[in-house]
Write an enzyme that holds these catalytic residues in place. Structure first.
Site, short mmCIF file in Angstrom:
data_model
loop_
_atom_site.label_atom_id
_atom_site.label_comp_id
_atom_site.label_asym_id
_atom_site.label_seq_id
_atom_site.Cartn_x
_atom_site.Cartn_y
_atom_site.Cartn_z
N GLU A 1 22.53 46.62 42.10
CA GLU A 1 22.65 45.46 42.98
C GLU A 1 22.67 45.95 44.43
OE1 GLU A 1 25.42 41.51 43.81
OE2 GLU A 1 26.00 42.90 42.23
N GLY B 1 33.24 48.56 45.77
CA GLY B 1 34.47 48.63 45.00
C GLY B 1 34.20 48.80 43.52
N GLU C 1 35.70 41.96 38.34
CA GLU C 1 34.48 42.38 37.66
C GLU C 1 34.39 41.78 36.25
OE1 GLU C 1 32.35 43.64 39.62
OE2 GLU C 1 33.85 43.94 41.19
#
Length: 862
Positions: free
Chosen positions: A124, A264, A301
């Site tokens: 991404e 992160g 996530e």
């Protein structure tokens, strides 16, 4: 490439793909140098008018190319800038390619890269094109089957998305593993990992009775630091079932930790890859803040499995569709797991510090931008935090039950689809029966609205009249602003501080430029508490601000609003002192005295009340930021509070000493004890406090108190080289702790900090290829206002020189660090000129990345 030469991608130009890729079969032969990737793409034409197909690709060496098993003649394809064009394809076909890539040389950490002896991926937003030729866009959903090959000795573990369906051995000590993901996904969710890891395992039983294997992959040295990650994952899975009815859909959930990661974490389907900062924790090596960060990011996530993976994005302009919604979900999860009031304060502090500042800068943009040149530059506080606030406003209006009806409908309608923000808003509207379409204006408009209020109590009728006005200042490219719906949660208090039940926590909505409401009748004058829980991301401007803040700081029962009144009392005292008035902190001191008598109720909350606004926050309140003046008056106020309550700080410090426990109250006690120590170092017994801080460092049995002592000393420029050397020697094997060691040295507001930064960049433990280490020095340097904004411009020049070096290795990290320059127009003319000089020197360098060039171009446009 100069950014002005880069093509602009516009949302209005969106076109559906002419082809789709139904299935993907990858064979990846992992080598640090010369990895080969064989791809087999099953294509189907969607648009009869599309004869050619352009596949994205970067840094790929083409070795072979075939269609339906036949080598492709040169006239049927062309290598172009940014990809591969295939001509005259049939309606259905299989395109096979073989490419060579260089993972070890991939210092950008985008695509497939090799770091710390491990193969990792980050796709991404547009990293998959660095692995093989592909339609690298989020609206192409494909089923992936991936076979990884590698030497068994160096890569005993081979991981990818979905379920492992087969493994085997090969010649010359190699082996392979085949993974199949049953769910179609965009290629940005692809992941592959190869290396040697310790595996921490547990399980989770879903609401339907399935047992899911949970696995955390870490370096051998970190084998004892995985419990918090596993417990956080289990809590998140249970919470998502309870609150949203979402159950996990694969047999295994894998998390891989690495120090070499730009972000992160990444929510790749079934195989999350995490910055180790958000995985590893033990009392000896991690602070309380680290534990809370792990809980939040693990949950974030995981929640993406439905809000981002199962329902994904039509295009990157819709980024907040997954990120804003998921940030809201992880904030609510953390609020349910911890103190809701303290969580909300932290959420808003981050919003104001990062996003409000972004809205006031040259980088201001809507939650859903209209165009971009480099999508990596739009992973911003506006997309994430402001996007979450827009979701929160809709949740506030609907309430939990109707919001759940809306999200249930959203998942039912769009599971397995790539959709737009309008689809979410429509589902929430249809599910609840309330029209939420006016909130789309929040997605289209940049800037932070100003909410002005004026209230009057009519003694003759007992009614209270409240007039609200909104105004959003112009932002780059958007001079004219529309009114947006602003939910205002409110309550009323009597003069003796009693909350009235009438209209308690009622929500009114300002949806035009100005409106007036009438409340009551009341038997006596009342004080309204407005924007309770920070019900909208606006700047509140009350006509009765001073009286309201004094009253609400003592009496408001809304945790956020009471804290915010404390903050405004401190801000007002300091800003008035900056206007050449003597520092009058009497109202704040009265509120502090009251808070100190009630600290046992909630130590963590009391710590928030007693923490002054940052220098950056004060700067946001000024038309022209007075760097030196802000530092001077804030230090004066700190010293005044330190002296006035000297005995109180010492008593707090002593009373809050307790054996280490990792529960919410104990963490709050440690936080408040840290506040007391920090004030004591400025008070009349500063020498004794310094001795206590050094004793705390040496005697602590946990990293929170050990590091807290060093941070308190470093902030006052009292941290000795001997203590620094002792800390480094003890914790040298632990990269995350050494990151903290680097950052500690950037805390002093002293000229010597610049020289210290230069020295640290030459330290043997500093590595330009490790983003965490770079941020530990440069990121920490940039948030030290006195040093970064030094009047002679030395901070700017130093910083720009380092960004130039970093950009050659890692453009994404360089560009994110460069955003600090975007607020240059808020400073005095001298600092503006020096920042501009530093930016122009950086912009003029040859070979500047597109990422950094765009940030500089936009920052210089003011």
């Amino acid at each position: 490439m100069r950014v002005s030469e880069a093509s602009v991608v516009r949302r209005e130009d969106y076109q559906a793909p002419g082809f789709t890729i139904e299935t993907v079969a990858l064979e990846i032969f992992l080598r640090p140098q010369g990895t080969e990737v064989q791809a087999k793409l099953s294509l189907r034409r969607l648009d009869p008018a599309s004869r050619d197909l352009f596949l994205n690709g970067e840094s790929l060496e083409l070795l072979s190319l075939a269609v339906d098993g036949k080598p492709l003649a040169a006239e049927h394809y062309a290598l172009e800038t940014g990809g591969l064009r295939l001509r005259n394809l049939p309606d259905h076909c299989v395109v096979e390619s073989r490419v060579r890539i260089e993972p070890e040389a991939n210092t950008a950490l985008s695509g497939l890269y090799y770091a710390d002896g491990v193969f990792l991926t980050q796709c991404e937003a547009e990293g998959f094109r660095r692995i093989t030729w592909f339609l690298d866009r989020p609206d192409v959903l494909s089923r992936f089957a991936v076979t990884l090959h590698a030497p068994q000795q160096t890569c005993p573990l081979l991981l990818s998305n979905g379920n492992c369906v087969a493994t085997g051995e090969e010649d010359e000590g190699w082996h392979w593993a085949r993974w199949e993901d049953p769910f179609p996904k965009p290629c940005y969710l692809f992941a592959a990992v190869g290396g040697s890891f310790h595996i921490a395992k547990d399980t989770f039983r879903t609401q339907s009775g399935r047992e899911v294997g949970l696995e955390v992959y870490v370096a051998e040295r970190d084998r004892d630091a995985c419990e918090q990650a596993l417990r956080s994952l289990q809590k998140a899975m249970a919470w998502d079932e309870q609150v949203y009815g979402r159950e996990y859909d694969l047999d295994r959930y894998l998390i891989v930790a690495t120090d070499s990661f730009n972000m992160g974490a990444m929510e790749n389907k079934g195989l999350n890859i995490f910055n180790s900062k958000y995985v590893l924790a033990s009392p000896e090596t991690a602070t309380d803040a680290d534990y809370q960060g792990i809980e939040s990011v693990i949950a974030h996530e995981y929640f993406h499995n439905w809000t981002g993976n199962r329902v994904t994005l039509r295009d990157w302009f819709q980024l907040s569709l997954k990120e804003g919604l998921t940030v809201f979900r992880d904030q609510e999860f953390s609020a349910d797991c911890n103190s809701r009031g303290v969580q909300r304060i932290g959420d808003v502090r981050r919003l104001r510090s990062a996003q409000f500042a972004e809205d006031a800068s040259q980088l201001a943009h809507p939650v859903r931008p209209d165009s971009y040149k480099e999508i990596n530059n739009f992973y911003t506080a506006t997309v994430y935090e402001k996007g979450a606030e827009v979701i929160r406003m809709m949740h506030t209006l609907l309430g939990p039950t109707d919001f759940r009806k809306g999200t249930d409908l959203y998942f039912a309608r769009h599971d397995g689809q790539a959709v737009c923000i309008e689809d979410l808003v429509r589902a929430l509207s249809d599910g609840s029966g309330q029209d939420l379409s006016p909130f789309l204006r929040w997605y289209a408009q940049a800037g932070t609205p100003r909410l002005s209020t004026h209230g009057e109590y009519d003694a003759s009728s007992g009614q209270y009249h409240l007039r609200l006005r909104q105004h959003t200042p112009p932002t780059p490219g958007q001079e004219q602003k529309q009114a947006v719906p602003i939910p205002v949660r409110l309550a009323f208090f009597t003069q003796d501080g009693k909350a009235l039940e009438a209209d308690r926590d009622r929500v009114i909505v300002l949806d035009s430029s100005e409106q007036t409401w009438t409340f009551g009748p009341f038997s006596e004058p009342v004080m309204p508490s407005l924007l309770r829980g920070f019900s909208a991301p606006v700047i509140l401007e009350r006509s009765d601000a001073e009286a309201a803040d004094i009253f609400l700081a003592q009496h408001d029962d809304d945790p956020f609003n009471r804290w915010d009144s404390f903050q405004r009392l401190a801000e007002r005292a300091m800003l008035q002192a900056l206007a050449e008035s003597p520092l009058d902190s009497s109202a704040l001191e009265e509120a502090v005295a009251a808070a100190l008598t009630r600290y046992e109720d909630d130590p963590a909350y009391t710590a928030e009340l007693l923490s002054l606004p940052s220098e950056e926050t004060l700067g946001q309140r000024m038309e022209v930021i007075d760097v030196d003046g802000i530092h001077r008056v804030r230090e004066e106020l700190r010293r005044r509070l330190a002296t006035r309550f000297a005995s109180g700080w010492q008593r707090l410090y002593n009373d809050l000493a307790a054996p280490y426990q990792r529960d919410g109250r104990s963490m709050g006690m440690r936080r408040l004890r840290q506040v007391a120590l920090s004030y004591s170092l400025l008070g009349p017994q500063a020498d004794e406090a310094r001795i206590r801080a050094e004793q705390q460092y040496r005697q602590a049995d946990n990293m929170t108190e050990r590091l807290g002592a060093l941070a308190a000393l470093a902030t006052e420029n009292l941290l000795s080289d001997a203590l620094l050397a002792d800390f480094y020697q003890h914790w040298e094997p632990y990269p995350l702790i050494i990151d903290k060691w680097f950052s500690l040295q950037m805390l002093p507001a002293a000229p010597s900090t610049l020289e210290r930064a230069k020295a640290l960049l030459q330290h043997p433990a500093f590595h330009w290829r490790v983003p965490n280490r770079v941020r530990a020095v440069l990121g920490a340097f940039a948030v030290n206002p006195t040093v970064f904004h030094a009047a002679d411009g030395s901070g700017y020049a130093f910083y720009a020189e380092q960004l130039a070096q970093l950009d050659e290795l890692n453009p994404q990290t360089a560009a994110r660090l460069a955003t600090v320059f975007s607020r240059s127009t808020r400073y005095d003319q001298n600092r503006q000129a020096m920042m501009r000089k530093a930016m122009l020197a950086l912009q003029g360098r040859e070979g500047l990345s597109r990422d950094l060039a765009e940030i500089l171009e936009r920052s210089l446009a003011g």
